[in-house]
Design a protein around this motif. Sequence first.
Motif, PDB file in Angstrom:
ATOM      1  N   LYS A 195     -53.370 -74.461 -45.100  1.00  0.00           N
ATOM      2  CA  LYS A 195     -53.182 -72.840 -45.281  1.00  0.00           C
ATOM      3  C   LYS A 195     -53.047 -72.646 -43.612  1.00  0.00           C
ATOM      4  CE  LYS A 195     -55.641 -68.842 -46.004  1.00  0.00           C
ATOM      5  NZ  LYS A 195     -56.927 -68.269 -46.262  1.00  0.00           N
ATOM      6  N   ILE A 196     -53.648 -73.269 -42.727  1.00  0.00           N
ATOM      7  CA  ILE A 196     -53.386 -72.772 -41.259  1.00  0.00           C
ATOM      8  C   ILE A 196     -52.077 -73.238 -40.883  1.00  0.00           C
ATOM      9  CG2 ILE A 196     -54.314 -73.226 -38.915  1.00  0.00           C
ATOM     10  CD1 ILE A 196     -56.982 -74.001 -40.176  1.00  0.00           C
ATOM     11  N   PHE A 247     -49.689 -73.169 -42.643  1.00  0.00           N
ATOM     12  CA  PHE A 247     -48.367 -72.622 -43.336  1.00  0.00           C
ATOM     13  C   PHE A 247     -48.511 -71.203 -42.658  1.00  0.00           C
ATOM     14  CE2 PHE A 247     -48.176 -68.699 -46.146  1.00  0.00           C
ATOM     15  CZ  PHE A 247     -46.745 -68.840 -46.480  1.00  0.00           C
ATOM     16  N   VAL A 248     -49.599 -70.686 -42.101  1.00  0.00           N
ATOM     17  CA  VAL A 248     -49.541 -69.357 -41.326  1.00  0.00           C
ATOM     18  C   VAL A 248     -48.952 -69.454 -39.914  1.00  0.00           C
ATOM     19  CG1 VAL A 248     -51.268 -67.730 -40.230  1.00  0.00           C
ATOM     20  CG2 VAL A 248     -51.738 -68.691 -42.565  1.00  0.00           C
ATOM     21  N   VAL A 267     -45.209 -69.427 -40.465  1.00  0.00           N
ATOM     22  CA  VAL A 267     -44.752 -68.216 -40.728  1.00  0.00           C
ATOM     23  C   VAL A 267     -44.501 -67.515 -39.358  1.00  0.00           C
ATOM     24  CG1 VAL A 267     -45.160 -66.101 -42.059  1.00  0.00           C
ATOM     25  CG2 VAL A 267     -45.579 -67.989 -43.374  1.00  0.00           C
ATOM     26  N   VAL A 268     -45.739 -67.262 -38.895  1.00  0.00           N
ATOM     27  CA  VAL A 268     -45.683 -66.851 -37.458  1.00  0.00           C
ATOM     28  C   VAL A 268     -44.606 -67.164 -36.536  1.00  0.00           C
ATOM     29  CG1 VAL A 268     -47.180 -65.988 -35.447  1.00  0.00           C
ATOM     30  CG2 VAL A 268     -48.195 -66.325 -37.562  1.00  0.00           C
ATOM     31  N   PHE A 311     -41.306 -65.813 -37.743  1.00  0.00           N
ATOM     32  CA  PHE A 311     -40.997 -64.655 -37.394  1.00  0.00           C
ATOM     33  C   PHE A 311     -40.699 -64.495 -35.792  1.00  0.00           C
ATOM     34  CE2 PHE A 311     -43.067 -60.673 -35.736  1.00  0.00           C
ATOM     35  CZ  PHE A 311     -42.302 -59.618 -36.505  1.00  0.00           C
ATOM     36  N   PHE A 312     -41.499 -65.344 -34.930  1.00  0.00           N
ATOM     37  CA  PHE A 312     -41.153 -65.369 -33.641  1.00  0.00           C
ATOM     38  C   PHE A 312     -40.082 -65.791 -33.262  1.00  0.00           C
ATOM     39  CE2 PHE A 312     -41.398 -66.834 -29.273  1.00  0.00           C
ATOM     40  CZ  PHE A 312     -41.909 -65.925 -28.599  1.00  0.00           C
ATOM     41  N   PHE A 331     -47.977 -64.622 -28.742  1.00  0.00           N
ATOM     42  CA  PHE A 331     -47.630 -65.684 -29.709  1.00  0.00           C
ATOM     43  C   PHE A 331     -48.406 -67.026 -29.548  1.00  0.00           C
ATOM     44  CE2 PHE A 331     -45.052 -69.560 -30.698  1.00  0.00           C
ATOM     45  CZ  PHE A 331     -45.071 -69.643 -31.968  1.00  0.00           C
ATOM     46  N   ILE A 390     -51.895 -66.840 -30.651  1.00  0.00           N
ATOM     47  CA  ILE A 390     -52.258 -67.027 -32.056  1.00  0.00           C
ATOM     48  C   ILE A 390     -52.067 -68.530 -32.498  1.00  0.00           C
ATOM     49  CG2 ILE A 390     -51.372 -66.387 -34.325  1.00  0.00           C
ATOM     50  CD1 ILE A 390     -50.407 -63.592 -32.912  1.00  0.00           C
ATOM     51  N   LEU A 399     -54.872 -71.223 -33.903  1.00  0.00           N
ATOM     52  CA  LEU A 399     -54.351 -72.249 -35.488  1.00  0.00           C
ATOM     53  C   LEU A 399     -54.687 -73.360 -35.167  1.00  0.00           C
ATOM     54  CD1 LEU A 399     -51.609 -69.512 -36.535  1.00  0.00           C
ATOM     55  CD2 LEU A 399     -53.829 -69.801 -37.500  1.00  0.00           C
TER      56      LEU A 399
END
Lengths: 351, 435
Positions: B9-10, B12-13, B16-17, B20-21, B45, B48, B52
Amino acid sequence: MISEILIVSAVILSYFGIGFVFRKNKMSPFLGLEFFLIGLLFSLLKVNKNNFIPLLPPFLSAFGLLMGMQVKFADLKALGKDFYKNVLVYSLSVFVAFFIVFSFFFPYQDASVLGAVFALVSYKVMATFIPDRKKEDREKLFFSAFVPFVCIVIYFFSAFLSFNPNIFKWFFVLFIAFSFLAKIIFSVFDDDMSLVLSVIGIVLFFSELAYIKGVSPFAVMFFVGVFLSNWCKKGDKLFEILLADEKQLYTIFLIFLGFVSGYDFNLSFLKITFVVFASVFLAKYVFFKIKKDIFFLYLSPGAFGVVLLADYWLITGHEEGSLLFSSAITVIIVLQVMSMIFLKRIYGKKD
Amino acid sequence: MGKKIKIVKILFVLAVVSLFFYLFKGAKEVFYFSDVVSPYFSLGFLIISALLLGLVANELGLPSLTGYLIAGMIFGPQIFNFVSQKDLKTLELINSIALSFIAISAGGELKLESLKRNAKPITVITVVQSILILLGVFIAVYPFVRFGVYIKGLNPQSALFFALFLGVIAVAKSPASTIAIINEYKARGTFTDIVLGITMIKDVVVLLMFSIAFAFAENAITGVEISPKFFLSIFSHILISGFMGIIFGFLMIVFFKFVAKEIGIFIVLASFISYKFASIVGLENMFMCMVAGFVVQNFSKQGSVLIDAIEGSHLPVYVIFFSIAGAGLDFSSLKSYWAAVLFFVIIRLFLIYGTTYLGAVISNTIESVKKYAWTGFITNAGLTLSMVILIEKDFPDFGSLLKAIVISVIAVNQIIGPILFKIGIEKSGEATISD
């Protein structure tokens, strides 16, 4: 290099010292706006201020997020129709009055933003004097706490008055993307410290991105805040985190804003300041005379007005010593001092 | 939630981030306000992603700071370049402030009482380590460079100083990761005190060793004379740094006593002033801050105020510092010099283990120090980097080669050091928080 040390030393002294001096002398008419004046003093130093501009969007985003997170749709249902009617009548009529007067002197977009800013009512000023024991007192406090949200919506539409399709498109793209990303990022962290840090990371990341795309960091994060408050499980926790640092954020923000914005004292500045001041004073006086209420309670837009002005100043080119910006902030400070002094006489020594 | 699912899950996040960046950073478009494209965008960024990967590291039983470093390495200029060299240059200031903060924290963790109690092992281990690691590395490296095995083309004099400098560099260590691991696992006890004490003293010892080696190299290679004045200036440099640290510490005490609010913010601002002041005057900022923290802890009643404030704000400092440090790690030379890097890392590890054990046996200290204290002396960073930059500048014929090797060594040690020290702290039984 030495000037950087001087600035930070002065920030430390003012940050920690001024509150102490004010408290000791029982004088608090500025309610935090004194930090803006301190920043203005620093702006006299010959330092390249452009490097400090990117520090403003994160603060504006944090304030936007904080405001947005207070909007809980479930709670809004509990407020009565009369309350909404009161707020809307006040906000819209005062805004329209301001807009009409200001549009004689300024472009429509500026007039509209100024209208939204000066329609604001400072909750902090009111809460300093009004006890919250009686029903009518509580209603007044509620009123002053709710008006800013209407003004934010007016400000949002005002900022988009000179329609730029590119910025408009980016606003919606960023709002949707930020909301989704923030929700999934916060879902991973559980402990308080990680949440605090992820808020810092998100605010830095999103605000700078919004800013470099020309989108208002405050507005976009306000709507992200509304989304998180209603559709994110950790909404309440996030709100607590932001609220805990609100005062410090305001203080540092006001110092930086004063420093980067600067003032340009001249005749035009005095004229604009007078026009804005006279319009706001008269409009609010007339409105609350009709309502038979103490108009000094509602006179000042407070530090939040400075936030909206700063956001607008930032996304419209952040020109140093901008006349409109300088004049409007001067009016806010004067109104704040006036209302605090008069309210102190009326209500006694509660502060 | 199962460990594996949580990690997936981490990640995956993170994916995604990052995507996006990438979409925004990668697109070669003109920004609306192109005059002020800010590094804080990348910093946000980085924070974050570091958080993670710190979580992933925790789930895998590793220290969080390994995750922060890896985040920096992955998204830094070496791999994805999400945080560019230009960003790193601008973020240098934030990094230096964070380092000052960590140094204050390191000094604040040291108690005079425990230093007195453990004076013997601290002194003996520091002396044994400093002398024997220097000699050991010199003896191991010199024949290779002198006779052109693997590293060719150095004249006898350059070969001699190449080996000597490598010896000094092998003694150096990074206080930042040591204090970060101690804080993360809330380690308390004799083992922790001894490692911290040695860490603090070693910075000064390495500085002295390096200055002396540098003076001899300049004398031998460029003909600069060695005068008593030179040694006097080294000592006065360290003494003045220490003295300024004392003044800085007392100023902090005054603040804690009379203002005592927003202490976290105050320490960050004070770290900035100390860093700027040290760079203008040319003092040792790390040492100055360590002394300041030490003074607050031991010569006032405000020690607990300092430690509480630091504990309340150390996570943001560590995340920012180690992720930026990770982004700054350069392992590009690893491909060309992997054998030399591996050799140096292994020799150094062996010597650190051996000398720490020997020092602990001589000083007759507790068993855990004999067995595991060596794990606290592996990482090296800022001071080592400053030394190789100076060497490269003044001795270009062997300095650039030395720098290329040492920078990769730093990268390897930054990864393995914290992991080993975490194991060491746990095995010593002084970690109050476990996985």
